[in-house]
Each structure stands twice: as structure tokens, then as C-alpha cells.
Scaffold this active site. Structure first.
Site, mmCIF file in Angstrom:
data_model
loop_
_atom_site.group_PDB
_atom_site.id
_atom_site.type_symbol
_atom_site.label_atom_id
_atom_site.label_comp_id
_atom_site.label_asym_id
_atom_site.label_seq_id
_atom_site.Cartn_x
_atom_site.Cartn_y
_atom_site.Cartn_z
ATOM 1 N N THR A 139 0.532 -1.370 -0.072
ATOM 2 C CA THR A 139 0.070 0.111 -0.187
ATOM 3 C C THR A 139 0.936 1.461 -0.508
ATOM 4 O O THR A 139 1.763 1.688 0.379
ATOM 5 C CB THR A 139 -0.551 0.607 0.895
ATOM 6 O OG1 THR A 139 -1.582 -1.087 0.927
ATOM 7 C CG2 THR A 139 -1.583 1.044 0.966
ATOM 8 N N GLU A 383 -6.123 -7.252 2.758
ATOM 9 C CA GLU A 383 -5.642 -8.140 2.513
ATOM 10 C C GLU A 383 -7.032 -7.707 1.364
ATOM 11 O O GLU A 383 -7.311 -9.353 0.684
ATOM 12 C CB GLU A 383 -6.118 -9.552 3.240
ATOM 13 C CG GLU A 383 -4.533 -9.623 3.417
ATOM 14 C CD GLU A 383 -4.169 -9.845 2.997
ATOM 15 O OE1 GLU A 383 -2.461 -9.237 2.514
ATOM 16 O OE2 GLU A 383 -3.902 -10.688 2.233
HETATM 17 C C1 LIG Z 1 -3.963 -1.298 10.231
HETATM 18 C C2 LIG Z 1 -4.310 -1.853 8.787
HETATM 19 C C3 LIG Z 1 -3.235 -2.663 8.571
HETATM 20 C C4 LIG Z 1 -2.545 -2.726 7.224
HETATM 21 N N1 LIG Z 1 -1.549 -3.686 6.750
HETATM 22 C C5 LIG Z 1 -0.669 -4.158 5.477
HETATM 23 C C6 LIG Z 1 0.040 -4.310 5.384
HETATM 24 O O1 LIG Z 1 0.215 -5.308 5.887
HETATM 25 N N2 LIG Z 1 0.726 -4.361 4.666
HETATM 26 C C7 LIG Z 1 -0.345 -3.912 3.089
HETATM 27 O O2 LIG Z 1 0.294 -3.685 1.747
HETATM 28 N N3 LIG Z 1 -1.163 -2.654 3.338
HETATM 29 C C8 LIG Z 1 -1.924 -3.207 4.348
HETATM 30 N N4 LIG Z 1 -2.839 -2.156 4.775
HETATM 31 C C9 LIG Z 1 -3.977 -1.499 3.544
HETATM 32 C C10 LIG Z 1 -5.064 -2.272 3.107
HETATM 33 O O3 LIG Z 1 -4.477 -3.236 2.664
HETATM 34 C C11 LIG Z 1 -5.653 -1.211 2.654
HETATM 35 O O4 LIG Z 1 -5.567 0.416 3.416
HETATM 36 C C12 LIG Z 1 -6.761 -1.011 1.528
HETATM 37 O O5 LIG Z 1 -6.572 -2.172 0.613
HETATM 38 C C13 LIG Z 1 -7.344 -0.360 0.951
HETATM 39 O O6 LIG Z 1 -7.100 0.391 0.396
HETATM 40 P P1 LIG Z 1 -6.866 1.996 0.771
HETATM 41 O O7 LIG Z 1 -7.093 1.744 2.286
HETATM 42 O O8 LIG Z 1 -5.834 2.513 -0.353
HETATM 43 O O9 LIG Z 1 -8.452 2.725 0.477
HETATM 44 P P2 LIG Z 1 -9.181 2.682 -0.666
HETATM 45 O O10 LIG Z 1 -8.432 1.374 -2.099
HETATM 46 O O11 LIG Z 1 -8.839 4.408 -0.903
HETATM 47 O O12 LIG Z 1 -10.709 2.614 -1.127
HETATM 48 C C14 LIG Z 1 -11.183 3.023 0.184
HETATM 49 C C15 LIG Z 1 -12.850 2.840 0.148
HETATM 50 O O13 LIG Z 1 -13.621 3.055 -1.390
HETATM 51 C C16 LIG Z 1 -13.424 1.051 -1.822
HETATM 52 N N5 LIG Z 1 -13.226 0.925 -3.311
HETATM 53 C C17 LIG Z 1 -12.451 1.090 -3.543
HETATM 54 N N6 LIG Z 1 -12.366 0.982 -5.062
HETATM 55 C C18 LIG Z 1 -13.443 0.628 -4.968
HETATM 56 C C19 LIG Z 1 -13.969 -0.320 -6.901
HETATM 57 N N7 LIG Z 1 -12.959 -0.904 -7.854
HETATM 58 N N8 LIG Z 1 -14.971 -0.794 -6.339
HETATM 59 C C20 LIG Z 1 -15.717 -0.081 -5.081
HETATM 60 N N9 LIG Z 1 -15.672 0.006 -3.874
HETATM 61 C C21 LIG Z 1 -14.127 0.580 -3.905
HETATM 62 C C22 LIG Z 1 -12.609 0.689 -0.991
HETATM 63 O O14 LIG Z 1 -13.598 -0.970 -1.212
HETATM 64 C C23 LIG Z 1 -13.654 1.654 0.257
HETATM 65 O O15 LIG Z 1 -14.198 1.333 1.450
HETATM 66 C C24 LIG Z 1 -2.734 -1.954 5.749
HETATM 67 C C25 LIG Z 1 -4.295 -1.213 6.745
HETATM 68 C C26 LIG Z 1 -4.827 -0.996 8.041
HETATM 69 C C27 LIG Z 1 -5.753 -0.097 8.117
#
Ligand SMILES: Cc1cc2nc3c(=O)[nH]c(=O)nc-3n(C[C@H](O)[C@H](O)[C@H](O)COP(=O)(O)OP(=O)(O)OC[C@H]3O[C@@H](n4cnc5c(N)ncnc54)[C@H](O)[C@@H]3O)c2cc1C
Length: 406
Positions: A139, A383
Site C-alpha cells: 500500500t 487483504e
Molecule cells: C491496520 C492496517 C494494516 C494494514 N496492513 C497492511 C500491510 O501489511 N501491507 C499492505 O500493503 N497494506 C496494508 N494495509 C492497507 C490495506 O490493505 C488497505 O487499506 C486496503 O487495501 C484499502 O486501501 P485504501 O485504504 O487505500 O482504501 P481505498 O482503496 O482508497 O478504498 C476506499 C474505499 O473505496 C472502496 N473502493 C475502492 N475501489 C473500489 C472499487 N473499484 N469498487 C468499489 N469500491 C471501491 C474500498 O472498498 C473502500 O471502502 C493495512 C491497512 C490497515 C488499516
């Protein structure tokens, strides 16, 4: 075909061990490390030996503990059907998360990066990195759900790749010894150019920016890094260094087929903790729950509990199915996403509905239920969020590509 829903006999000792760890080690310190966010749970150190023993029994307990060497993408056809390491991992994770999700995510040597290494490392890399704790950094500020949008670059310079970019939300990023970093060799070539690199945490080019304060899983550290001319030996790129226009990115993504059911297993563990607690509270209040009687003939609270238990069972069975398929090298992307979507939502729903049923006992910090509700939410986010899982499921069922259905 008969379906045996019992835990396979060979896994019973493993499940028993995990339950003991959850009861004797996790639960007693659960509240403490929720309050003392960023304090390392030192009790986990001695568990490393126990985990070794559990691995010998067929699977370890952590997130992404198992590589996809057992997955459909690898190896030859199976000899008959078997219950293997993915199923063992899921079963032990369910027990450990009945204890505490944040502590499970902090278990040394059990990071998501270990799963990626297990999936694609060659023998020499396995020799170098095997047994070391590896976090996973995909991410970025501008790339979450759409992991193909990552901007971190990797440029070959002699015998080293030079990485530049920023990574956020890296679980165990502060405490792990290694971080598997996703970076692109050429942004113009899209997802095919994305590769993963094993970076030593001690690498001077990888700078810890901050550790997040969070809603839940507060025992688990979540780190942000900047990569500034971070030089990584060429041999630490995982998988094929060439940009393969077809199939390259799909290979990286297959790690998720193994890890998503394990995150689902985490949600199932928390949900069971909440359900058991609520059942006890209902019993104390004199509410009888009869699984054989129709819901309308029972107190509303009993019917609500039975309804939640049905959801819990559905999530659990989907998860076991996805793991079993991985163990038997059957393509399981669809089932992995179904399990993650169902269990991720069920974990959150069940905890909140249990709070409603338990009233003040559910909301107060005197009990762990309010904490479980906070912990459960992340399992429907990382994930791949709920929405992303549903998108993947829809693509598969409708036979659409990621370009067709966004
Ligand atoms: C505590 C914690 C631990 C984590 N650990 C890791 C880790 O170890 N390694 C790592 O790489 N990442 C990690 N992450 C990141 C995590 O995988 C991401 O937060 C997650 O994939 C969502 O990405 P984003 O936060 O950028 O949200 P965004 O992608 O910006 O999404 C925001 C919202 O929009 C929705 N959305 C996005 N695209 C679409 C679509 N095409 N259609 C419909 N809805 C959509 C999403 O479902 C969400 O509700 C972690 C996050 C947290 C909070």
C-alpha cells in the site's frame, strides 16, 4: 459424497495447542496491549519455540504463515485429497484470534511477507530469508485497493536495484526483520512490471516515518516508510526479474489466494469469541437458546443469537473450503474471496450485534467484547476490502476481466 465437518483428527493437537496459547497467553494480556499501544508484547518471544512445534504439526499460526507452494499455481497434480498446511493454519488462526487478533499479527516470524517469500522465493532466497520475520509493503498513499497503481520505482544499477517511493500501513513493519516491498520496474508497462523485493529493515535507504495509532488491533504495529535510494541486491528480487506482459502480475496476486482465507479465519475466531461471550451473558439473564426450535417460538435475543451463529457457520465453512482447495491445488481465487467477504463482514456484524444484545456489558471496557468489535473491523479491510472481494467474485462469476468490471 459425504462431508465430514469434524476437525480432522491429525489437527486436533494443533488446535488444542493454539487454544491453550489463546487462553493462557493472549487473553490475560489482551487489554494491557490494547491500552499500551506501541509496547512490544514481550510474552510473544517465548512463543517462537511453540510456533515451531505447531508448524511441525502441519501449520503455524500467523497471518500469511503459509506460502502458496501448496497452491494451485504450483507443482503437479495432487495424489488424492488431503488436509494440508493451509487448513492447519486456518484452524490454528481461528483459535488464536479467539484469543486476540492484534497479538496474532505480532507473532514473530509470521508476517504476510513470509507468505510471499514462501510462495515465490527460489532455494537460495529461502535459505537466506527462511525463518526470518517478513512484513509486506504494497500500500501507498495513492495506491490501496488498486495495487496495480503503485508508484514506488525500482531501477537496476549494476548488481543492485535502487528503490524510491513511500509505503504506508505496513503490518509489523516496525518489528519485522525484513520487508517485502512491491515496486515497479517501469510504470509505462503497467501491472506486468510490478515486482517484489526483499528489503532488510536495517537498510539505511528504508526510513521509518511513523507508526500509526489505531482503532483496533492496537497490539500490532502498523508502520509507514520512505524509500530513498534504497539499494537492494539484485538477487533479492522475488520471482522472475523479466517483465512478462502476460501472467506476471497474476502470479504475484496468487499469494492472496492463500492469505485471504487466513484473514477470514481471523474474523471467524473473533466472531466465535463474541458469540460465546454473548451466549454466557444470555444464560446468566435466564434466556434459553434452543437450536432445534423455530426462531419465532423463542425469545428474540435467542433467535438473534441463532441467526448470528448461522452466519458464523457459513463463513467458517467457506473458509475451510477455500483452504482445503489450496491444499489440494485446486484454483481457489473465487472461494478465497467469498470466504474473505463473508467472514470479514460476519466478524464485524456479529461483534456489533453481540454488543447490542449484551448492553452495558458489551460496551464497557470491563469486558473484551467492545475491543473485539474494534479489532474485527480491519479484517474486512486489509487483504482487500469487502467491496474489492465482491468485485473479484463478480468478475469471476460473470467471466469479466479487471478492465471490463472496475
Ligand atoms: C491496520 C492496517 C494494516 C494494514 N496492513 C497492511 C500491510 O501489511 N501491507 C499492505 O500493503 N497494506 C496494508 N494495509 C492497507 C490495506 O490493505 C488497505 O487499506 C486496503 O487495501 C484499502 O486501501 P485504501 O485504504 O487505500 O482504501 P481505498 O482503496 O482508497 O478504498 C476506499 C474505499 O473505496 C472502496 N473502493 C475502492 N475501489 C473500489 C472499487 N473499484 N469498487 C468499489 N469500491 C471501491 C474500498 O472498498 C473502500 O471502502 C493495512 C491497512 C490497515 C488499516
Amino acid at each position: 459424497m459425504t462431508i465430514n465437518l469434524e476437525i480432522p483428527r491429525k489437527f486436533k493437537p494443533l488446535v488444542g495447542q493454539a487454544h491453550t496459547v489463546a487462553t493462557e497467553v493472549f487473553r490475560p494480556v489482551s487489554r494491557r496491549y490494547d491500552r499500551e499501544e506501541h509496547t512490544y508484547p514481550k510474552e510473544l518471544d517465548f512463543l517462537a519455540a511453540v510456533i515451531g512445534g505447531m508448524s511441525d504439526g502441519g501449520g503455524a499460526g500467523g497471518a500469511g504463515a503459509v506460502g502458496s507452494r501448496d497452491s494451485p499455481s504450483n507443482g503437479s497434480a495432487p495424489e488424492g485429497s488431503r488436509n494440508g498446511s493451509n487448513l492447519a493454519s486456518a484452524l490454528s488462526i481461528m483459535e488464536l484470534c479467539w484469543g486476540d487478533v492484534g497479538l496474532l499479527l505480532s507473532m514473530p516470524g509470521q508476517g504476510l511477507g513470509n507468505s510471499a517469500i514462501g510462495a515465490v522465493a527460489d532455494d537460495a532466497q529461502l535459505e537466506r530469508f527462511g525463518g526470518r520475520w517478513a512484513a509486506m509493503a504494497i500500500t501507498e498513499p495513492e495506491a490501496g485497493s488498486d495495487s496495480a497503481a503503485i508508484r514506488t520505482t525500482a531501477v537496476l544499477d549494476g548488481d543492485e536495484y535502487v528503490l524510491n517511493g513511500e509505503k504506508i500501513y505496513v503490518t509489523a513493519g516496525e518489528r519485522a526483520e525484513l520487508v517485502v516491498v512491491w515496486a515497479t520496474l517501469d510504470r509505462q508497462q503497467g501491472r506486468a512490471a510490478i515486482k517484489s523485493f526483499v528489503v532488510e529493515r536495517s537498510n539505511p535507504g528504508m526510513k521509518l516515518i511513523r507508526v500509526e495509532d489505531k482503532l483496533g488491533i492496537r497490539a500490532s504495529d502498523t508502520a509507514a516508510f520512505s524509500l530513498e535510494d534504497c539499494r537492494v541486491p539484485k538477487r533479492d528480487l522475488l520471482g522472475d526479474p523479466k517483465i512478462q506482459p502476460k501472467g506476471g502480475f497474476a502470479g504475484v496476486m496468487q499469494t492472496f489466494d492463500n492469505t485471504r482465507p487466513l484473514v477470514a479465519a481471523m474474523a471467524i475466531g473473533v466472531a466465535r469469541a463474541a458469540l460465546e461471550f454473548t451466549r454466557e451473558k444470555l444464560a446468566e439473564a435466564g434466556v434459553e437458546v434452543d437450536p432445534d426450535a423455530p426462531p419465532h417460538s423463542q425469545p428474540a435475543a435467542a433467535a438473534e443469537l441463532l441467526d448470528m451463529e448461522a452466519d458464523y457457520e457459513a463463513a467458517r465453512l467457506l473458509t475451510l473450503q477455500a483452504c482445503w482447495m489450496a491444499d489440494n491445488r485446486k484454483p481457489n481465487s473465487l472461494q478465497a474471496s467469498m470466504a474473505k467477504a463473508k467472514a470479514g463482514r460476519t466478524g464485524t456484524d456479529v461483534c456489533l450485534r453481540c454488543i447490542a444484545l449484551c448492553g452495558s456489558a458489551g460496551y464497557a471496557e470491563t469486558e473484551l467484547l467492545e475491543k473485539w468489535a474494534r479489532d474485527a473491523k480491519i479484517l474486512d479491510i486489509f487483504e482487500g476490502t469487502q467491496e474489492i472481494q465482491l468485485l473479484i467474485i463478480a468478475r469471476q462469476l460473470l467471466k469479466k476481466t479487471s478492465a471490463d468490471l472496475k
